[in-house]
Enzyme design. Structure first.
Site, PDB file in Angstrom:
ATOM      1  N   LEU A 105       0.904  -1.147   0.000  1.00  0.00           N
ATOM      2  CA  LEU A 105       0.000   0.000   0.000  1.00  0.00           C
ATOM      3  C   LEU A 105       0.939   1.191   0.000  1.00  0.00           C
ATOM      4  O   LEU A 105       1.708   1.378   0.938  1.00  0.00           O
ATOM      5  CB  LEU A 105      -0.889  -0.021   1.246  1.00  0.00           C
ATOM      6  CG  LEU A 105      -2.105   0.905   1.283  1.00  0.00           C
ATOM      7  CD1 LEU A 105      -3.037   0.633   0.112  1.00  0.00           C
ATOM      8  CD2 LEU A 105      -2.854   0.743   2.599  1.00  0.00           C
ATOM      9  N   ASP A 106       0.938   1.976  -1.080  1.00  0.00           N
ATOM     10  CA  ASP A 106       2.012   2.958  -1.242  1.00  0.00           C
ATOM     11  C   ASP A 106       2.045   3.979  -0.113  1.00  0.00           C
ATOM     12  O   ASP A 106       1.078   4.148   0.626  1.00  0.00           O
ATOM     13  CB  ASP A 106       1.962   3.612  -2.625  1.00  0.00           C
ATOM     14  CG  ASP A 106       0.751   4.494  -2.833  1.00  0.00           C
ATOM     15  OD1 ASP A 106       0.620   5.492  -2.109  1.00  0.00           O
ATOM     16  OD2 ASP A 106      -0.056   4.197  -3.735  1.00  0.00           O
ATOM     17  N   LYS A 107       3.160   4.644  -0.001  1.00  0.00           N
ATOM     18  CA  LYS A 107       3.421   5.543   1.127  1.00  0.00           C
ATOM     19  C   LYS A 107       2.357   6.622   1.274  1.00  0.00           C
ATOM     20  O   LYS A 107       2.014   7.028   2.387  1.00  0.00           O
ATOM     21  CB  LYS A 107       4.803   6.185   0.947  1.00  0.00           C
ATOM     22  CG  LYS A 107       5.267   7.040   2.107  1.00  0.00           C
ATOM     23  CD  LYS A 107       6.691   7.529   1.868  1.00  0.00           C
ATOM     24  CE  LYS A 107       7.181   8.390   3.031  1.00  0.00           C
ATOM     25  NZ  LYS A 107       8.575   8.853   2.807  1.00  0.00           N
ATOM     26  N   ASP A 108       1.816   7.091   0.151  1.00  0.00           N
ATOM     27  CA  ASP A 108       0.833   8.175   0.193  1.00  0.00           C
ATOM     28  C   ASP A 108      -0.592   7.671   0.412  1.00  0.00           C
ATOM     29  O   ASP A 108      -1.518   8.477   0.491  1.00  0.00           O
ATOM     30  CB  ASP A 108       0.892   8.974  -1.109  1.00  0.00           C
ATOM     31  CG  ASP A 108       2.240   9.642  -1.312  1.00  0.00           C
ATOM     32  OD1 ASP A 108       2.842  10.046  -0.298  1.00  0.00           O
ATOM     33  OD2 ASP A 108       2.693   9.743  -2.467  1.00  0.00           O
ATOM     34  N   SER A 109      -0.768   6.356   0.486  1.00  0.00           N
ATOM     35  CA  SER A 109      -2.101   5.784   0.697  1.00  0.00           C
ATOM     36  C   SER A 109      -2.244   5.307   2.131  1.00  0.00           C
ATOM     37  O   SER A 109      -1.266   5.170   2.865  1.00  0.00           O
ATOM     38  CB  SER A 109      -2.332   4.616  -0.275  1.00  0.00           C
ATOM     39  OG  SER A 109      -2.231   5.063  -1.617  1.00  0.00           O
TER      40      SER A 109
END
Length: 240
Positions: A105-109
């Protein structure tokens, strides 16, 4: 027991990563280099990069209690086991056992991500042909239109990945917010899909993975999965 399975059961990494470590010559048994597919006994001294691989209960017929966690990941936390990276998910949870995330789950999510000490189940959950559903709530920088919903659900060509996304379920929640359910996990897939329609994602939250729901779990908190949740998530398995 095959060496890659032995290593994965300690929670150090998945079988695939274990195979890579073996191929790179970073694994030894009783001080000697090993080969892919090699067998290991419970009394053998297995080491990765010179450090003992621990986690199995020596001389016993079972493995240390396995861990299955649901975390509500905050924005800013990186889904990696690389401890030198600031804000890595392993240090964030600080669990006494070795655990690693199932997928990313990407850093910005933000939102739901599963973590485990059992490398055997990782590929079962990540394999796209198993059609495990992942549900997201997404807010973009412009109103959600019927044309946008139709285009997103029909499959989007992503030239940078050389792929077209699978058809999926998309529905509008409010002005700039929609719900999307995917059965694949391409790199930054939802963000790339939105960019294909000239939109930027303002907020992306995963709220469900198959039967595992985020529910009322607060941001930054985690909980253990129940046996009922595991049985429904992996119905073909008798041991978790």
């Amino acid at each position: 027991m095959r060496l890659n399975k032995y290593i994965s059961e300690t929670g150090l990494c998945s079988r695939r990563v274990a195979d890579a470590l073996i191929a790179e010559g970073r694994v030894t048994i009783n001080g000697k280099p090993v080969e892919l597919g090699q067998q290991v006994g419970e009394h053998d001294d297995v080491r990765v990069d010179g450090k003992p691989v621990i986690g199995r209960t020596r001389g016993a017929a079972h493995v240390t209690q396995r861990v299955y966690i649901a975390l509500n990941k905050p924005v800013g936390i990186t889904c990696t086991t690389e401890r030198h990276i600031p804000g890595n998910i392993v240090d964030y949870i600080n669990h006494p056992q070795r655990i690693f995330p199932i997928g990313r789950l990407d850093k910005d999510s933000e939102g739901l991500i599963l973590l485990t000490s059992n490398g055997d189940i990782v590929n079962e959950i990540l394999r796209s042909e198993n059609n495990h559903e992942k549900e997201y709530i997404v807010t973009i920088d412009r109103p959600v239109t019927p044309q946008f919903l139709h285009g997103m659900s029909s499959g989007v060509r992503l030239p940078e990945l050389g792929a077209t996304t699978k058809k999926c379920r998309v529905e509008k929640i409010s002005g700039n917010t929609f719900r999307i359910v995917l059965t694949q996990g391409l790199n930054r897939q939802i963000r790339r899909m939105c960019e294909a329609f000239g939109c930027k994602v303002r907020r992306l939250q995963r709220v469900r993975i198959d039967n595992i729901k985020l529910g009322a779990l607060k941001s930054g908190y985690w909980r253990n999965l129940s046996e009922d949740e595991l049985r429904e998530l992996l119905p073909q398995r008798t041991v978790w």
